[in-house]
Design an enzyme around this catalytic site. Structure first.
Site, PDB file in Angstrom:
ATOM      1  CG  HIS A  54      -1.790   1.223   1.281  1.00  0.00           C
ATOM      2  ND1 HIS A  54      -2.967   1.288   0.566  1.00  0.00           N
ATOM      3  CD2 HIS A  54      -1.643   2.438   1.877  1.00  0.00           C
ATOM      4  CE1 HIS A  54      -3.508   2.480   0.739  1.00  0.00           C
ATOM      5  NE2 HIS A  54      -2.732   3.191   1.530  1.00  0.00           N
ATOM      6  NE  ARG A  57      -9.708  11.324   7.805  1.00  0.00           N
ATOM      7  CZ  ARG A  57      -8.908  10.426   7.223  1.00  0.00           C
ATOM      8  NH1 ARG A  57      -9.373   9.235   6.905  1.00  0.00           N
ATOM      9  NH2 ARG A  57      -7.664  10.715   6.963  1.00  0.00           N
ATOM     10  CE  LYS A 112      -9.443   2.541   2.951  1.00  0.00           C
ATOM     11  NZ  LYS A 112      -9.527   3.862   2.354  1.00  0.00           N
ATOM     12  CG  ASP A 151     -12.199   4.500   5.288  1.00  0.00           C
ATOM     13  OD1 ASP A 151     -11.653   5.342   6.035  1.00  0.00           O
ATOM     14  OD2 ASP A 151     -11.945   4.410   4.072  1.00  0.00           O
ATOM     15  CB  SER A 198      -8.717   5.729   6.751  1.00  0.00           C
ATOM     16  OG  SER A 198      -9.011   5.688   5.388  1.00  0.00           O
TER      17      SER A 198
HETATM   18  N1  URA Z   1      -5.750   6.649   2.074  1.00  0.00           N
HETATM   19  C1  URA Z   1      -6.831   6.168   2.730  1.00  0.00           C
HETATM   20  O1  URA Z   1      -7.397   5.161   2.361  1.00  0.00           O
HETATM   21  N2  URA Z   1      -7.251   6.855   3.816  1.00  0.00           N
HETATM   22  C2  URA Z   1      -6.661   7.978   4.263  1.00  0.00           C
HETATM   23  O2  URA Z   1      -7.096   8.519   5.242  1.00  0.00           O
HETATM   24  C3  URA Z   1      -5.543   8.456   3.568  1.00  0.00           C
HETATM   25  C4  URA Z   1      -5.098   7.765   2.474  1.00  0.00           C
END
Ligand code: URA
Length: 428
Positions: A82, A164, A183, A157, A179
């Protein structure tokens, strides 16, 4: 339990209990907590932060708010990667070189950063929406699949991220960490390598902030039972030389052919090496790096990437013929206005220029132009001469004064400057 008491606890610097966090996440998903109270808590978290235990608990509750993929049918250790996001960041694509099972659930771009799914859709016929079974079968057979979310992953999220975005609470470490990790844990991977970007084009502008984020991400991953580590890499300028959807596919294929730009190739080899070690296909990163270099040299990495394209409905002939992807009508040079050293090449502004050419979205439903973008002929620390091309702008509009003005502001040429460090730190 009352939401106002939860807000009050956090506003006054207190610690939220598991039960309070569960009440919050349930209320977000069921729609029983109004947006103004969710936003108030987000702002309280932004200022008061969270303990490690709160961060992990919030992440797990967000993860449990949706579906969790079961990848146990895929033999071997599944390793995902990621990135916290940057301009020209196409590292996910050449990771075909690793040869370990990589189940990657990616996103689309919004604003100045591009999305892996959008880049892949520049390949004619490529499908990013696979069913869960198709996704699992493909990772088992081809070792790599890159898709959009297959089910409803972490719906809490989705709601929280939207708020946000409009309440200026995006750049909060506990909120970013929960967040991302909610995932990633839901995606069912066994191990995760995280590329935390640092610099002017990243969420985290300083190395100190980036280190805190990297530590929070790794800590949550470990608490959740994942093998997890992070690399902090530079985002003071775009990564690689090409920005734009089809252009980034070209450059990724170049890496797999062993002729990619130095910085991008180095980051692919670094992140890929950690993935190979986590996948237990090498003892250490030195051995893993050799293995990766060998798969690039003998063509098997490129073959694997072409097989992934074919498996997802795309035309694998693009690996030998980039012209099969959409091509921009005009290639407009952008020249240096003086002699000197390139000391500023702002990733944000170059990314915004590519977006304004049509390569990115300003609104979630904007249609993309896959052909446009920007090619860099110089990077930070390079000596340049007045009149020589710094960039080429790939455009379908002949007149682009707005883009040229933005690029002018993104660049600085001075008497002295340095090549920035690419890999700042490893957090294990
Ligand atoms: N990527 C995400 O999935 N969430 C965030 O808060 C920032 C980057």
């Amino acid at each position: 339990m009352r939401m106002v008491d939860i807000i009050d606890t956090k506003r006054n610097g207190g610690t939220l209990s598991d039960e309070q966090l569960q009440f919050f996440v349930d209320g977000v998903v069921k729609g029983t907590i109004p947006d103004y109270q969710i936003s108030a808590l987000l702002m309280a978290i932004y200022f008061q932060k969270m303990t490690k235990e709160e961060q992990t608990s919030l992440t797990m509750k967000m993860m449990e708010s949706g579906e969790r993929l079961d990848l146990s049918r895929i033999p071997g250790i599944k390793v995902d990667k990621h990135s916290t996001g940057g301009v020209g960041d196409k590292v996910s694509l050449p990771l075909a070189a690793t040869g370990i099972p990589v189940p990657m659930i990616s996103g689309r771009g919004l604003g100045h950063t591009g999305g892996t799914l959008d880049k892949l859709e520049a390949i004619p016929g490529f499908r990013v929406e696979l069913s869960e079974d198709e996704f699992i079968d493909q990772v088992a057979q081809e070792k790599l699949a890159i898709v959009g979310a297959t089910g409803e992953v972490a719906p809490a999220d989705k709601k929280i991220y939207g708020l946000r975005d409009v309440t200026d609470t995006v750049d909060s470490i506990p909120l970013i960490a929960s967040s991302i990790m909610s995932k990633k844990i839901a995606s069912g991977t066994d191990a995760l390598v995280i590329d935390v970007k640092t610099g002017t084009g990243a969420f985290m502008k300083t190395l100190d902030q980036s280190r805190l984020l990297a530590k929070a991400l790794v800590e949550i991953g470990k608490q959740a039972g994942l093998k997890c580590m992070a690399v902090i890499s530079d985002m003071n300028q775009p990564l690689g030389n090409k920005i734009g959807n089809a252009l980034e596919i070209e450059e990724s294929i170049d890496v797999l052919k062993g002729k990619g730009p130095k910085d991008l190739t180095e980051l692919v080899l670094t992140l890929g090496s950690y993935m190979v070690v986590m996948g237990e296909k090498a003892q250490d990163t030195t051995e893993a790096r050799k293995l990766l270099e060998q798969t690039i040299k003998d063509g098997s990495a490129l073959k694997r990437f072409a097989a992934m394209i074919k498996a997802q409905g795309g035309d694998p002939a693009v690996v030998d013929n980039y012209q099969l992807m959409p091509q921009a009508k005009y290639k407009i040079p952008f020249n240096a206005d003086r002699d000197g050293v390139l000391t500023k090449l702002s990733a944000d502004e170059v990314g915004t220029a590519s977006m304004l050419l049509g390569g990115g979205r300003q609104k979630a439903d904007d249609k993309l132009d896959y052909s446009v973008g920007i090619e860099l002929h110089h990077k930070l620390g390079n000596h340049v001469k007045a009149g020589e091309p710094l960039l080429t702008i790939y455009s379908n509009r002949r007149e682009i004064p707005d883009i040229k003005q933005l690029l002018r502001e993104s660049i600085n040429i001075s008497a002295n400057g340095q090549v920035p460090t690419l890999i700042h730190e490893i957090v294990e």
